[in-house]
Design a protein around this motif. Structure first.
Motif, PDB file in Angstrom:
ATOM      1  N   MET A  38       2.767 -16.602  15.029  1.00  0.00           N
ATOM      2  CA  MET A  38       2.032 -15.342  14.902  1.00  0.00           C
ATOM      3  C   MET A  38       2.728 -14.191  15.636  1.00  0.00           C
ATOM      4  N   GLN A  39       3.832 -14.474  16.307  1.00  0.00           N
ATOM      5  CA  GLN A  39       4.543 -13.434  17.047  1.00  0.00           C
ATOM      6  C   GLN A  39       5.027 -12.346  16.093  1.00  0.00           C
ATOM      7  N   ILE A  40       4.694 -11.089  16.396  1.00  0.00           N
ATOM      8  CA  ILE A  40       5.144  -9.998  15.538  1.00  0.00           C
ATOM      9  C   ILE A  40       6.600  -9.670  15.848  1.00  0.00           C
ATOM     10  N   LEU A  41       7.375  -9.506  14.790  1.00  0.00           N
ATOM     11  CA  LEU A  41       8.792  -9.191  14.929  1.00  0.00           C
ATOM     12  C   LEU A  41       9.095  -7.746  14.557  1.00  0.00           C
ATOM     13  N   TYR A  42       8.400  -7.264  13.524  1.00  0.00           N
ATOM     14  CA  TYR A  42       8.719  -5.924  13.032  1.00  0.00           C
ATOM     15  C   TYR A  42       7.557  -5.410  12.196  1.00  0.00           C
ATOM     16  N   LYS A  43       7.318  -4.116  12.291  1.00  0.00           N
ATOM     17  CA  LYS A  43       6.334  -3.503  11.401  1.00  0.00           C
ATOM     18  C   LYS A  43       6.735  -2.070  11.134  1.00  0.00           C
ATOM     19  N   THR A  44       6.384  -1.603   9.947  1.00  0.00           N
ATOM     20  CA  THR A  44       6.623  -0.208   9.610  1.00  0.00           C
ATOM     21  C   THR A  44       5.461   0.293   8.765  1.00  0.00           C
ATOM     22  N   CYS A  45       5.075   1.530   8.976  1.00  0.00           N
ATOM     23  CA  CYS A  45       3.974   2.138   8.231  1.00  0.00           C
ATOM     24  C   CYS A  45       4.472   3.433   7.583  1.00  0.00           C
ATOM     25  N   GLY A  46       4.026   3.703   6.374  1.00  0.00           N
ATOM     26  CA  GLY A  46       4.426   4.915   5.681  1.00  0.00           C
ATOM     27  C   GLY A  46       4.018   6.165   6.443  1.00  0.00           C
ATOM     28  N   ALA A  47       4.844   7.203   6.356  1.00  0.00           N
ATOM     29  CA  ALA A  47       4.575   8.448   7.085  1.00  0.00           C
ATOM     30  C   ALA A  47       3.447   9.248   6.446  1.00  0.00           C
ATOM     31  N   THR A  48       3.153   8.973   5.164  1.00  0.00           N
ATOM     32  CA  THR A  48       2.123   9.718   4.443  1.00  0.00           C
ATOM     33  C   THR A  48       0.816   8.950   4.441  1.00  0.00           C
ATOM     34  N   ASN A  49      -0.281   9.663   4.680  1.00  0.00           N
ATOM     35  CA  ASN A  49      -1.603   9.051   4.616  1.00  0.00           C
ATOM     36  C   ASN A  49      -2.236   9.288   3.249  1.00  0.00           C
ATOM     37  N   ALA A  50      -3.033   8.335   2.801  1.00  0.00           N
ATOM     38  CA  ALA A  50      -3.691   8.448   1.499  1.00  0.00           C
ATOM     39  C   ALA A  50      -4.740   9.547   1.547  1.00  0.00           C
ATOM     40  N   ALA A  51      -4.768  10.377   0.502  1.00  0.00           N
ATOM     41  CA  ALA A  51      -5.743  11.464   0.427  1.00  0.00           C
ATOM     42  C   ALA A  51      -7.061  10.948  -0.151  1.00  0.00           C
ATOM     43  N   GLY A  52      -8.163  11.556   0.276  1.00  0.00           N
ATOM     44  CA  GLY A  52      -9.464  11.198  -0.274  1.00  0.00           C
ATOM     45  C   GLY A  52     -10.068   9.974   0.385  1.00  0.00           C
ATOM     46  N   VAL A 104      -4.998  -2.219  11.561  1.00  0.00           N
ATOM     47  CA  VAL A 104      -5.147  -1.492  12.816  1.00  0.00           C
ATOM     48  C   VAL A 104      -4.024  -0.479  13.015  1.00  0.00           C
ATOM     49  N   GLU A 105      -2.794  -0.891  12.771  1.00  0.00           N
ATOM     50  CA  GLU A 105      -1.649  -0.070  13.137  1.00  0.00           C
ATOM     51  C   GLU A 105      -1.201   0.898  12.045  1.00  0.00           C
ATOM     52  N   CYS A 106      -1.490   0.567  10.786  1.00  0.00           N
ATOM     53  CA  CYS A 106      -1.070   1.469   9.707  1.00  0.00           C
ATOM     54  C   CYS A 106      -2.210   2.370   9.223  1.00  0.00           C
ATOM     55  N   GLY A 107      -3.455   1.987   9.503  1.00  0.00           N
ATOM     56  CA  GLY A 107      -4.580   2.843   9.135  1.00  0.00           C
ATOM     57  C   GLY A 107      -4.573   3.212   7.671  1.00  0.00           C
ATOM     58  N   SER A 108      -4.555   4.508   7.372  1.00  0.00           N
ATOM     59  CA  SER A 108      -4.600   4.980   5.988  1.00  0.00           C
ATOM     60  C   SER A 108      -3.214   5.299   5.428  1.00  0.00           C
ATOM     61  N   SER A 109      -2.145   4.791   6.057  1.00  0.00           N
ATOM     62  CA  SER A 109      -0.790   4.990   5.527  1.00  0.00           C
ATOM     63  C   SER A 109      -0.700   4.403   4.126  1.00  0.00           C
ATOM     64  N   ILE A 110       0.045   5.051   3.252  1.00  0.00           N
ATOM     65  CA  ILE A 110       0.104   4.604   1.863  1.00  0.00           C
ATOM     66  C   ILE A 110       0.998   3.375   1.668  1.00  0.00           C
ATOM     67  N   SER A 111       1.700   2.964   2.722  1.00  0.00           N
ATOM     68  CA  SER A 111       2.524   1.760   2.612  1.00  0.00           C
ATOM     69  C   SER A 111       2.702   1.144   3.989  1.00  0.00           C
ATOM     70  N   GLY A 112       3.032  -0.128   3.986  1.00  0.00           N
ATOM     71  CA  GLY A 112       3.249  -0.808   5.259  1.00  0.00           C
ATOM     72  C   GLY A 112       3.871  -2.180   5.064  1.00  0.00           C
ATOM     73  N   GLN A 113       4.602  -2.620   6.067  1.00  0.00           N
ATOM     74  CA  GLN A 113       5.173  -3.958   6.093  1.00  0.00           C
ATOM     75  C   GLN A 113       4.980  -4.519   7.494  1.00  0.00           C
ATOM     76  N   VAL A 114       4.526  -5.756   7.568  1.00  0.00           N
ATOM     77  CA  VAL A 114       4.358  -6.429   8.849  1.00  0.00           C
ATOM     78  C   VAL A 114       5.017  -7.792   8.757  1.00  0.00           C
ATOM     79  N   TYR A 115       5.972  -8.036   9.656  1.00  0.00           N
ATOM     80  CA  TYR A 115       6.691  -9.308   9.685  1.00  0.00           C
ATOM     81  C   TYR A 115       6.321 -10.061  10.955  1.00  0.00           C
ATOM     82  N   LEU A 116       5.674 -11.196  10.794  1.00  0.00           N
ATOM     83  CA  LEU A 116       5.449 -12.117  11.896  1.00  0.00           C
ATOM     84  C   LEU A 116       6.525 -13.202  11.810  1.00  0.00           C
ATOM     85  N   HIS A 117       6.573 -14.069  12.829  1.00  0.00           N
ATOM     86  CA  HIS A 117       7.626 -15.083  12.869  1.00  0.00           C
ATOM     87  C   HIS A 117       7.572 -16.017  11.659  1.00  0.00           C
TER      88      HIS A 117
END
Length: 307
Positions: A137-151, A211-224
């Motif tokens: 379950m160890q998190i290695l990497y995550k990225t969230c889109g810079a744009t938030n979803a409208a509406g 939790v970490e990406c919220g309303s970002s329109i894209s995201g990637q989370v890599y666990l071990h």
């Protein structure tokens, strides 16, 4: 004067080539790398030989399977390695992805006692005997889109898509991708993780993303031991994703049907490129006639350095 026929055909070729290259290179894009800070002390070249044999074994197996684990050497000089390809890649795409990793690993990390390189379509990991292990379950990497979803309503739709994916990964034995109301979601576990543990890993990754990406329109989370990704398309999920999802949602991780998906994708790309080229030719022809008429990375565990 309009462009000569030869120039038009060259333009056609360039358009088609660029589209195909874009399709081929997408899954070979670097996501992150993790390199042990401890160098590989190897005065006699024993480790280097073991690592070279390990890389050769992993790459050769990537033409047949999408997950493989191997050990080379013996005793304290043994090395263990893993590769895994995304569940929707064909065998040829898997090989094309994995075959790049040994060179990338050496380029990005040098000779260290452990390294992991993740591309969009595959990853490779190696470590020397006795290397410290971490939680799946160890998190290695995550990225969230810079744009938030409208509406309103985006997070509810995303969470519903995640729920479908969580169930799908378990029933699909380690891989699942689907589209739901303009969202495309994908989840995958390491090939030797059982269904129950896989479900827990994916659930943990989903919670991190929420939790970490919220309303970002894209995201990637890599666990071990697993990863998830999602993308929101306000105008609808592109055809290449929706067709892939339709196939992968009804096939287990070990299915070989993804080669057909790749064929469909290439056909779509070729058709789209041909359409663009035809439009360009029409515009050039029309112009010619007209002229004739009017003149985030996390701190890496166990001493590893993240990218």
């Amino acid at each position: 004067m309009g462009l000569p026929i030869k120039s038009i055909f060259i333009l056609l070729f360039l358009i088609l080539s660029s589209k195909l290259a874009e399709s081929a290179s997408d899954y070979t894009t670097l996501v992150y790398k993790g390199c042990s800070k401890e160098p590989l002390i190897d005065p006699n070249g024993v480790y280097s030989q073991a690592l070279s044999a390990l890389f050769g074994s992993l790459v050769s197996q990537s033409t047949k399977v999408r997950f493989f684990k191997a050990t080379t050497g013996s005793g304290q000089t043994s090395m263990t390695g893993i590769f895994q390809c995304r569940g929707d890649l064909s065998n040829s795409d898997c090989y094309n992805c994995v075959s790049r990793l040994p060179v990338l690993s050496d380029k990005l990390c040098g000779k260290t006692i452990a390294a992991r390189v993740q591309l969009l379509g595959c990853y490779m990991l190696y470590e020397v005997a006795g290397f410290s292990q971490i939680s799946g379950m160890q998190i290695l990497y995550k990225t969230c889109g810079a744009t938030n979803a409208a509406g309103r309503g985006f997070e509810e739709r995303r969470d519903t898509a995640f729920s479908v994916m969580e169930n799908g990964v378990v029933s699909g034995h380690g891989f699942y991708a689907t589209s739901y109301q303009s969202l495309y979601v994908m989840g995958q576990c390491e090939g030797d993780v059982g269904d129950s543990d896989c479900g827990e890993c994916i659930k943990s990754a989903v919670q991190r993303s929420e939790v970490e990406c919220g309303s970002s329109i894209s995201g990637q989370v890599y666990l071990h031991k697993c990863f998830i990704s999602y993308s929101y398309y306000p105008n609808g999920v592109p055809g290449r994703h929706s067709s892939s999802a339709a196939s992968s949602s009804s096939n287990s991780f070990s299915s070989s049907s993804s080669g057909q998906n790749t064929g469909k994708t290439v056909a779509i790309i070729l058709g789209g490129a041909a359409g663009v080229a035809f439009l360009v030719i029409c515009l050039l022809f029309a112009r010619s006639l007209k002229k004739k008429h009017d003149g985030r990375c996390y701190a890496w565990p166990y001493g590893m350095d993240g990218f």
